[in-house]
Design a protein around this motif. Structure first.
Motif, PDB file in Angstrom:
ATOM      1  N   ALA A 110     -26.178  70.252 -29.506  1.00  0.00           N
ATOM      2  CA  ALA A 110     -27.637  70.538 -29.916  1.00  0.00           C
ATOM      3  C   ALA A 110     -28.482  69.493 -30.596  1.00  0.00           C
ATOM      4  CB  ALA A 110     -27.832  72.045 -29.935  1.00  0.00           C
ATOM      5  N   GLY A 111     -27.923  69.569 -31.674  1.00  0.00           N
ATOM      6  CA  GLY A 111     -29.057  69.208 -32.393  1.00  0.00           C
ATOM      7  C   GLY A 111     -29.596  67.713 -32.488  1.00  0.00           C
ATOM      8  N   THR A 112     -28.305  66.712 -31.986  1.00  0.00           N
ATOM      9  CA  THR A 112     -28.193  65.216 -31.425  1.00  0.00           C
ATOM     10  C   THR A 112     -28.471  65.330 -30.190  1.00  0.00           C
ATOM     11  OG1 THR A 112     -25.907  65.213 -32.921  1.00  0.00           O
ATOM     12  CG2 THR A 112     -26.848  62.952 -30.771  1.00  0.00           C
ATOM     13  N   ALA A 113     -28.927  66.316 -29.316  1.00  0.00           N
ATOM     14  CA  ALA A 113     -29.233  66.297 -28.212  1.00  0.00           C
ATOM     15  C   ALA A 113     -31.085  65.910 -28.130  1.00  0.00           C
ATOM     16  CB  ALA A 113     -29.105  67.004 -27.084  1.00  0.00           C
ATOM     17  N   LEU A 137     -39.914  67.964 -33.745  1.00  0.00           N
ATOM     18  CA  LEU A 137     -39.053  67.890 -32.990  1.00  0.00           C
ATOM     19  C   LEU A 137     -37.936  67.597 -33.665  1.00  0.00           C
ATOM     20  CD1 LEU A 137     -40.006  68.163 -29.429  1.00  0.00           C
ATOM     21  CD2 LEU A 137     -39.349  70.501 -31.517  1.00  0.00           C
ATOM     22  N   GLN A 138     -38.167  66.238 -34.358  1.00  0.00           N
ATOM     23  CA  GLN A 138     -36.389  65.551 -34.848  1.00  0.00           C
ATOM     24  C   GLN A 138     -36.429  65.250 -35.792  1.00  0.00           C
ATOM     25  OE1 GLN A 138     -38.362  61.039 -35.191  1.00  0.00           O
ATOM     26  NE2 GLN A 138     -37.110  60.085 -34.175  1.00  0.00           N
ATOM     27  N   GLY A 139     -37.378  66.657 -36.315  1.00  0.00           N
ATOM     28  CA  GLY A 139     -36.926  67.009 -38.079  1.00  0.00           C
ATOM     29  C   GLY A 139     -35.717  68.054 -37.548  1.00  0.00           C
ATOM     30  N   THR A 140     -36.411  68.647 -36.518  1.00  0.00           N
ATOM     31  CA  THR A 140     -35.612  69.711 -36.013  1.00  0.00           C
ATOM     32  C   THR A 140     -34.406  69.741 -35.797  1.00  0.00           C
ATOM     33  OG1 THR A 140     -38.016  71.350 -35.301  1.00  0.00           O
ATOM     34  CG2 THR A 140     -35.580  72.395 -34.838  1.00  0.00           C
ATOM     35  N   GLY A 141     -33.913  68.361 -34.967  1.00  0.00           N
ATOM     36  CA  GLY A 141     -32.910  68.254 -34.272  1.00  0.00           C
ATOM     37  C   GLY A 141     -32.276  67.642 -35.737  1.00  0.00           C
ATOM     38  N   SER A 142     -32.496  67.143 -36.619  1.00  0.00           N
ATOM     39  CA  SER A 142     -31.737  66.482 -37.024  1.00  0.00           C
ATOM     40  C   SER A 142     -30.977  67.215 -38.074  1.00  0.00           C
ATOM     41  CB  SER A 142     -32.901  65.694 -38.326  1.00  0.00           C
ATOM     42  OG  SER A 142     -33.064  64.619 -37.997  1.00  0.00           O
ATOM     43  N   ALA A 143     -31.831  68.347 -38.755  1.00  0.00           N
ATOM     44  CA  ALA A 143     -31.476  69.714 -39.232  1.00  0.00           C
ATOM     45  C   ALA A 143     -30.393  70.445 -38.874  1.00  0.00           C
ATOM     46  CB  ALA A 143     -32.774  71.062 -39.497  1.00  0.00           C
ATOM     47  N   MET A 144     -29.742  70.389 -37.926  1.00  0.00           N
ATOM     48  CA  MET A 144     -29.314  71.364 -36.626  1.00  0.00           C
ATOM     49  C   MET A 144     -27.987  70.431 -36.720  1.00  0.00           C
ATOM     50  SD  MET A 144     -31.921  72.241 -33.436  1.00  0.00           S
ATOM     51  CE  MET A 144     -30.062  72.819 -32.567  1.00  0.00           C
ATOM     52  N   ALA A 145     -28.306  68.771 -36.233  1.00  0.00           N
ATOM     53  CA  ALA A 145     -26.964  67.922 -36.361  1.00  0.00           C
ATOM     54  C   ALA A 145     -26.502  67.993 -38.226  1.00  0.00           C
ATOM     55  CB  ALA A 145     -27.170  67.014 -36.058  1.00  0.00           C
TER      56      ALA A 145
END
Length: 518
Positions: A110-113, A137-145
């Protein structure tokens, strides 16, 4: 990459019967397939980490072009970086715990997507507001992955020698990624334009998703009911976000302003309330048992100090090359490249062997001593430096990072259990981001204040800037000395308690029929 470690020799059985030789890739096709699957999974995790680390530094050399093209104000331009750092640093702890509860593979995918889609939006941005939203949004995805990467790794590689090599690869990716980002950012900006620093993430992200679905082991967490502490989640996320926001805005408002002091006090109050909540909650978001491990707490404290200090190397040396010596974007990246090369050589070729022979607790101080020496060299940087004699030795001394980071990573994950490895991973990444934010705020502010004072006194711009950088390097050396002291005091003696995955054989590979289940 060096060859994989040889399998352990057969040992005699204690009951007098002949010992059974352990299955290896050479004697058991199933074992060989499992080994290959684990290293493919590591490649996916490392590539995903590289993509997010690159994005944190690739944008720095392109910021002048972004400002000209989109019409950012000088104050607004900082939000191209801040909009990424704030969600990244704030959400790592929460994302790591949610990965433990909902499945780390799901969180990574999910984070990579999210990161890949946000990169497309950033590349297409035609206004400051759109780019800042895309960076958030990039920072959010980076945190998830990023939060779950180490958690997946330590459960995949349970055999100590294999795990040491895997952590060396993972650490190299993180350590060298920032330097490579500056090179790539300069080349893409000069050869094409700044939009491509974001578009480059699209093929990488899509490839990571395509390989990760079958390669990463399917895992199903116990569900939110085992740790769905909504109040704790709000408190820790709000506290970290408020604190990081206060720190990154210090250069604009000052340390003694009502803005900084008010937000700082609010962040401290929120984090204290979070700690109280975790001590009393029936299903805490962050079980406090993980903080009772000296390996975990000591390694995270050392990392925060080390990363804060090394900001002076990563950012201020690049500023010195451009503003004092007159290097261009691509030239600055290439000048920093030897540091990435030497970090890679040490991380991949030396650190795992040294950790196996002498132990992480002995290798870590040696790496910190090298880094202290690097910072001392920087405190003597002249206004008209010669790259070969004044800067190349500094780049080579960065080898200390290749020794210190793998050792720190292993120690930080030493207290993790199977059910909270994602949390330990998120905590380790959180202290890294907090250390970076503090380094940016404290050391750049000190350098700027020193330079402004000398300029007001009639010094030349080059001399004033160099003196400001030297002051920051001196403080950075002090932070590294403090990191060395913490490492010696808290990490020299091994703990008797081991994580549940230590010494355990890796889990059997997921059957192909279920391999694509996130």
């Amino acid at each position: 990459m060096s060859a994989l470690p040889a399998p352990p020799p057969a040992t005699p059985a204690t009951d007098g019967t002949a010992a059974t030789e352990p299955a290896t890739a050479a004697t058991d096709p199933t074992a060989g397939s499992a080994l290959r699957s684990r290293w493919v999974a590591l490649g996916v995790l490392a590539t995903g980490l590289l993509m997010t680390i690159l994005d944190g530094s690739i944008v720095t050399v392109a910021m002048p072009a972004i400002q000209r093209d989109l019409g950012f104000s000088p104050a607004g331009l900082s939000w191209v970086v801040n909009a990424y750092l704030i969600p990244f640093g704030s959400l790592l702890l929460l994302a790591g715990r949610l990965g433990d509860l909902l499945g780390r593979k799901r969180m990574f995918l999910a984070g990579t997507a999210v990161f890949t889609a946000a990169s497309l939006l950033a590349g297409l941005a035609s206004s400051p507001a759109v780019l800042i939203a895309a960076r958030f949004l990039q920072g959010t995805g980076s945190a998830m992955a990023s939060a779950v990467g180490l958690g997946i790794l330590v459960t995949l590689f349970a055999e100590p020698a294999e795990r040491a090599r895997a952590i060396a690869v993972f650490s190299f990716t993180g350590a060298a990624g920032a330097s490579l980002g500056q090179v790539l950012g300069g080349v893409l900006t000069d050869a094409l334009d700044w939009h491509w620093i974001f578009f480059i993430n699209l093929p990488i992200g899509l490839a990571v998703l395509a390989v990760a679905v079958p390669a990463l082991p399917a895992d199903r967490g116990p569900g939110l009911r085992e740790g769905a502490d909504a109040v704790g989640a709000f408190l820790v996320t709000a506290g970290l976000m408020t604190g990081i926001y206060a720190v990154v805005e210090v250069e604009r408002y000052g340390w003694d302003s009502a803005h900084t002091l008010g937000l700082g006090a609010s962040a401290v109050a929120l984090l204290i309330a979070f700690a109280v909540r975790q001590a009393t909650a029936t299903t805490p978001l962050v079980p406090l048992r993980i903080l009772r491990s000296r390996g975990v707490t000591g390694a995270n404290a050392v990392q925060m100090l080390m990363v804060a200090a090394l900001f002076t190397f990563q950012f201020l040396v690049a500023q010195y090359l451009q503003q004092v010596l007159g290097y261009g974007a691509a030239g600055t990246g290439l000048a920093m490249l030897p540091a990435a090369v030497v970090i890679g050589a040490v991380s991949l070729g030396v650190s795992a062997r040294l950790n196996a022979r002498f132990g992480e607790r002995n290798v870590l101080p040696a790496g910190l001593v090298l880094l202290i020496g690097m910072m001392v060299l920087l405190t003597r940087l002249p206004v008209r430096a010669d790259y070969v004699t004044d800067l190349l030795p500094v780049m080579l001394a960065a080898a200390g990072f290749g020794l210190a980071l793998p050792a720190l990573t292993t120690l930080a994950m030493s207290g993790a259990r199977d059910d909270d490895a994602g949390l330990a991973s998120g905590l380790f990444n959180t202290t890294q981001q907090v250390g970076m934010a503090l380094g940016v705020a404290v050391l750049s502010t000190l350098a700027a204040a020193r330079s402004e004072h000398l300029l007001a006194g009639g010094s030349s711009a080059s001399a004033a800037l160099t003196s400001g950088y030297r002051l920051a390097f001196t403080v950075g050396a002090g932070l590294l000395v403090a990191a060395f002291a913490v490492a010696v005091l808290t990490l020299r003696r091994p703990e008797t308690r081991k994580p549940s995955w230590a010494g355990r054989a890796p889990a059997a590979p997921t059957p192909p029929a279920n391999a694509s289940t996130p």
